[in-house]
Design a protein around this motif. Sequence first.
Motif, PDB file in Angstrom:
ATOM      1  N   GLU A 133       0.848  -1.217   0.000  1.00  0.00           N
ATOM      2  CA  GLU A 133       0.000   0.000   0.000  1.00  0.00           C
ATOM      3  C   GLU A 133       0.872   1.251   0.000  1.00  0.00           C
ATOM      4  O   GLU A 133       0.596   2.216  -0.705  1.00  0.00           O
ATOM      5  N   LEU A 134       1.910   1.219   0.839  1.00  0.00           N
ATOM      6  CA  LEU A 134       2.796   2.397   0.938  1.00  0.00           C
ATOM      7  C   LEU A 134       3.458   2.677  -0.408  1.00  0.00           C
ATOM      8  O   LEU A 134       3.555   3.826  -0.841  1.00  0.00           O
ATOM      9  N   ARG A 175       4.512   6.503  -0.738  1.00  0.00           N
ATOM     10  CA  ARG A 175       4.919   7.008   0.591  1.00  0.00           C
ATOM     11  C   ARG A 175       6.217   6.306   1.015  1.00  0.00           C
ATOM     12  O   ARG A 175       6.230   5.414   1.860  1.00  0.00           O
ATOM     13  N   ALA A 227       1.060   4.155  -2.814  1.00  0.00           N
ATOM     14  CA  ALA A 227       0.757   5.563  -2.506  1.00  0.00           C
ATOM     15  C   ALA A 227       1.996   6.448  -2.668  1.00  0.00           C
ATOM     16  O   ALA A 227       1.920   7.660  -2.453  1.00  0.00           O
TER      17      ALA A 227
END
Length: 361
Positions: free
Chosen positions: A309-310, A315, A313
Amino acid sequence: MNDRIGIVTGGGDCPGLNAVIRAVAKAGAKRGWETIGFLGGFEGILEPEQFMPLDYQKLSGLLTRGGTILGTANRGRFSAKVGDGETRRLPQSLIDGVHATVDKQKLRGLVCIGGDGTLSIAQQLFEGGVPVVGVPKTIDNDLEGTLWTFGFDSAVACATDALDRLHTTAESHNRLMVLEVMGRHAGWIALYAGVAGGADVILIPEIPFHYESICAKIADREQRENKRFTLITVAEGAREQDGELVTAADQPANRETRLGGIGAVVAEELEKRTGKEARVCVLGHLQRGGCPTNFDRALCCLFGAEAVELIAAGRFGRMVSYQGTHVSNVKIADAVGRLKTVPPDGDFARNARALGICFGD
Ligand code: F6P
């Protein structure tokens, strides 16, 4: 945008590494991304062809398998911790080398799975422009920014099982039984396993001990409780008040040296002082081997998915983290550089004392 991610495992192995690798590759595949794993720790990133495509076939059986199919290293050019506990800066050439591979392999992100040392390297790579995310691993549970690291619960389960077994033989022979566990400069394994396994004495690095206090506990058990055996759990980094760290073989006693041997020292001294027979058991690398516990498996699955997920995104420079009720993330920079140790007056130690457990102070 690239649709490939890389994984590297660094530092000592521990149960759950393969479960994280599987989770990252699965969550990546769900997004249509390919995953490759670098072999033998960070060194593998610098070598041509030192990687393994992690296609679906390769993931079977990984959830429960101990160790890491990628291999790992806790020594060598990528060691961030050397000698004095300070973080070593990586030479620019190594950072450039990693950067070059990430570009060549067209990686969208690099998942670095490791403890304080590995994630200190990850942070330096991030500062050098490499798109990294971190996953917190270590049986020692000494990493800031996460309540628990994966691998810790499995090590505690192993040490607790050892205590259960030592309990019956200690009782049968009316002996003092000392169990030495790992943990480096943090007493988390000794504390959790000691409480879960019914230890009478727990010695941890955060609370320097006195033999007088341990002997008083042994005498008290005999006189008031009519218990003629005592179970003692000692963390490898524990030491006597004003005493030195006990290290494995002939090594300088600095913070990065290999620890080991305090269990035998404690057993011998207690035997001398109490006149009772004492035995020591050093659990060693058994704590790092084998299948992860149910908790660690679940944690690894969540960590792997969150890491992807990171990356999705964008991130980067963040580490997934367990917050007790949920999985979240923090800056890698906030998790490394100082160890998370047991608060000597924290709730856990306080409640352990309330049960009559002696910390030797
Ligand atoms: O950090 C994990 C750990 O298992 C420590 O608890 C222990 O002191 C150390 O690694 C042992 O390292 P090695 O793999 O070099 O024996």
